[in-house]
Motif scaffolding. Structure first.
Motif, PDB file in Angstrom:
ATOM      1  N   ARG A  69       0.808  -1.218   0.000  1.00  0.00           N
ATOM      2  CA  ARG A  69       0.000   0.000   0.000  1.00  0.00           C
ATOM      3  C   ARG A  69       0.839   1.265   0.000  1.00  0.00           C
ATOM      4  N   PRO A 125      -9.657   3.584  -2.671  1.00  0.00           N
ATOM      5  CA  PRO A 125      -9.862   2.904  -1.395  1.00  0.00           C
ATOM      6  C   PRO A 125      -9.402   3.780  -0.244  1.00  0.00           C
ATOM      7  N   LEU A 126     -10.120   3.736   0.818  1.00  0.00           N
ATOM      8  CA  LEU A 126      -9.765   4.519   1.993  1.00  0.00           C
ATOM      9  C   LEU A 126      -9.080   3.610   2.998  1.00  0.00           C
ATOM     10  N   PRO A 127      -7.790   3.787   3.186  1.00  0.00           N
ATOM     11  CA  PRO A 127      -7.074   2.888   4.080  1.00  0.00           C
ATOM     12  C   PRO A 127      -7.574   2.983   5.518  1.00  0.00           C
TER      13      PRO A 127
END
Lengths: 115, 552
Positions: A77, A109-111
């Motif tokens: 990521r 995507p929102l980590p």
């Protein structure tokens, strides 16, 4: 898994149409908005309570590669210059369809979510 | 023949009279044809067929004579052919012999012991096919339609073009004139053979033979081409390329691989912008010295006097001067100078725009007003909230080398398309778009097919190949005809650089170049915000453009 509904498991199970089950980190699956929606809390969907997602359209071989991608995505990521994951040519079109179905990259995507 | 010991009287045959080989049809070779030759009977191939080669009459072997032929064991012999007892006479009714019956029609049936399969068989009853080999089970896969083989048929126009190309290759002519042939498309197969063109060297007395690279000139003007034929980018020794009045809407980035290109004419097309990769051919030391690109409905900036602050930082996004080439004593060519850039348009994998700014789609008709594009200062960089929130690495990615690099994994779309493009031809990829294929975003595939056809696309920032660019922006540059000459005076080298701006008016000076990035992190570098007094330096460009600037 259904027992501890307050504290959902760290792992989810993905099941292919030919019965292969893949258990992986819940955080690794948030890259797919489709899976994220299936597992979202607060909805009384069976997937959300059991943590098991069935994919009647994805075969085991393809889902294995998808799961491998989830792990690859999760692991890399925040890294720079990530080497490309190897995709076998035989299943690249099926993977394309699967990626399309799972909505990969259609939303950023929102980590923070799901962590 | 007379002194040859005669065989005992032959008993009558014990098998039905059939042809020895099951082949009842007469041979057409007249010398050997005998109507009664096949009257002997041998259903089995195990019976030997032999002839009496020791017949002394054979010494003067003449036409019409036949060898004696016997079938089977010697003790139940009868001559295989009726005339074999005395081949010269061919007597059918020899005394003491059974009269031979007329040959019956051949029966088609399998002779079980023959080992030879004859004309008609029952359905095969072999068990071979049932013998299953112990193979690994095949990989499960989706039921995909089988890709159709390419239609190899060329249009009549392309056939004409192919004939011209072949003639040029055969005769070693470097001028390939395909203009005004009415070509709507140009298949790669037509273009590919041009790479083999080798000029016929002029051989002169007392001059050593020297290998000369061809300098191919390709003229494609006034053909209603819609797409750039990708194979052109593979003709290494192309020096002149004319695509005037060909209805192209986009030039592919692969054109940058034409390192020997000296003259490029893309005037009178429907181009909205030039590829950013073309800038690789427009720097000091490159071969390109003639570029015709007006008129074209290029995008125009709304604002003609942007601030030049932060240009250097922006240029550092790309390795512009990565490998400066030696110029020699004098060099004529084209260079560019950056004027402004537009905001960055962000896409997701499904090609829907995430940012507020968006370029008009290519197929939309543009008026003079809608061609005007807003600009963004180099120290500004609008990033959509969704992306900015998810990617905290926009700042973190600036390491010591001052280059932005993509963070995190490449998207699965991209990876799968890359694998597919390696293995498949564009037309094979194209069938995914067709209705029966369960894909929600056929645009993505269509785009990949288009990029594939045009010869590939590279990310402008990280230089990786991409089939689905996620960022896109324009930069406006002015194109300058440049002359550099170096002279040595008093041990000191003096470089004189002459710059002449191309274009007749302000609008023509702003030439848009498109930049495409493969990930959301592949965006221009953001310059630090200027202190208030620096902002004044916006009109630097004109002072720079004094007709001759000197530097040593």
């Amino acid at each position: 898994m259904a027992a501890n509904r307050d504290e959902p498991s760290k792992y989810v199970t993905l099941i292919s149409n030919d019965g292969f089950e893949f258990v992986l980190l819940r955080e690794a699956t948030v890259v797919s908005p489709t899976i994220k929606a299936m597992l979202r809390d607060g909805r009384q969907w069976r997937e959300a309570t059991t943590g098991r997602c069935e994919f009647p359209d994805i075969s085991g071989a393809v889902l294995e590669k998808v799961v491998e991608y989830f792990q690859y995505w999760y692991k890399n990521r925040d890294k720079l210059d990530v080497p490309d994951m190897d995709i076998p040519v035989e299943i690249c079109l099926e993977l394309l369809v699967a990626a399309d179905y799972l909505g990969l990259d259609s939303k950023p995507p929102l980590p923070s979510h799901g962590a | 023949m007379n002194d040859e010991p005669t065989l005992p009287t032959l008993p009558s045959p014990r098998w039905p009279r059939e042809s020895p080989f099951g082949v009842g049809q007469k041979r057409s070779r007249a010398a050997h044809t005998d109507t009664h030759a096949s009257s002997s009977n041998a259903p089995s191939s195990s019976d030997a067929v032999f002839s009496s080669d020791d017949d002394p009459a054979l010494d003067n072997y003449v036409h019409g004579r036949r060898k004696k032929r016997y079938v089977g064991t010697w003790y139940d012999q009868q001559p295989a052919s009726s005339d074999s007892a005395d081949s010269a006479i061919g007597d059918e009714t020899r005394p003491g012999r059974m009269p031979l019956s007329r040959p019956r029609r051949r029966q088609f049936k399998r002779q079980l012991d023959s080992g030879v399969w004859m004309a008609l068989d029952e359905a095969p009853t072999d068990t071979d096919e049932n013998d299953s080999l112990d193979l690994a089970p095949a990989m499960p896969r989706l039921a995909l339609p089988v890709p159709k083989p390419p239609r190899s048929m060329l249009s009549p126009e392309e056939e004409t073009a192919l004939a011209v190309v072949r003639r040029c290759v055969d005769e070693g002519r470097e001028m390939v004139d395909l203009s005004e042939l009415g070509l709507k498309t140009l298949s790669n197969s037509v273009v590919e053979s041009l790479s083999n063109l080798v000029p016929i060297p002029t051989v002169m007395k007392d001059v050593a033979f020297e290998h000369k690279d061809p300098s191919i000139k390709l003229f494609l003007s006034r053909n209603p081409l819609k797409q750039f034929p990708g194979a052109i980018a593979n003709i290494e020794h192309l020096t002149v390329l004319t695509l005037r009045a060909t209805r192209l809407t986009e030039l592919p980035g692969s054109i940058a691989s034409l390192k020997n290109l000296q003259s490029l004419n893309v005037a009178s097309n429907s181009l909205r912008y030039l590829p950013g990769e073309l800038l690789e051919l427009m720097k000091k030391g490159s071969a390109l010295n003639d570029l015709q690109f007006h008129p074209n409905p290029f995008f125009q900036p709304r604002d003609h006097s942007p601030s030049g602050h932060g240009r250097a930082e922006y240029e550092m996004t790309f390795d512009v001067d990565a490998d400066p080439q030696p110029l020699g004593n004098s060099w004529n060519g084209l260079t560019t100078s950056l004027l402004s850039r537009t905001p960055v348009q962000f896409f997701n994998s499904a090609r829907s725009s995430l940012s507020d700014f968006s370029l008009p789609p290519l197929d939309e008709h543009l008026t003079a007003d809608s061609r005007k594009i807003e600009h963004e200062d180099f120290w500004d960089l609008a990033v959509p909230k969704t992306i900015a929130a998810s990617q905290s690495h926009f700042q973190a990615s600036r390491d010591g080398t001052q280059r932005q690099r993509p963070v995190g994994a490449t998207s699965l779309h991209e990876l799968a398309l890359r694998a597919a493009a390696r293995a498949l031809q564009p037309h094979e990829l194209e069938f995914i778009k067709q209705g029966e294929y369960p894909i929600r975003n056929p645009d993505v595939v269509e785009r990949a097919v288009r990029i594939h056809r045009a010869g590939g696309q590279k990310c402008c920032v990280c230089k990786r190949e991409t089939w689905n660019p996620l960022t896109e922006w324009l930069e406006f540059r002015e194109v300058l005809r440049t002359h550099v000459s170096t002279s040595v005076e008093d041990g000191e080298s003096r470089t004189i650089e002459t710059l002449v701006r191309l274009g007749n008016n302000v609008d023509e000076c702003y030439v848009p170049f498109v930049r495409k990035g493969c990930s959301w992190a592949c965006i221009p570098l953001k310059a630090p915000a200027p202190s208030p007094e620096v902002v004044e330096s916006g009109d630097m460009t004109d002072s720079e453009l004094s007709s001759a600037s000197q530097s040593s």
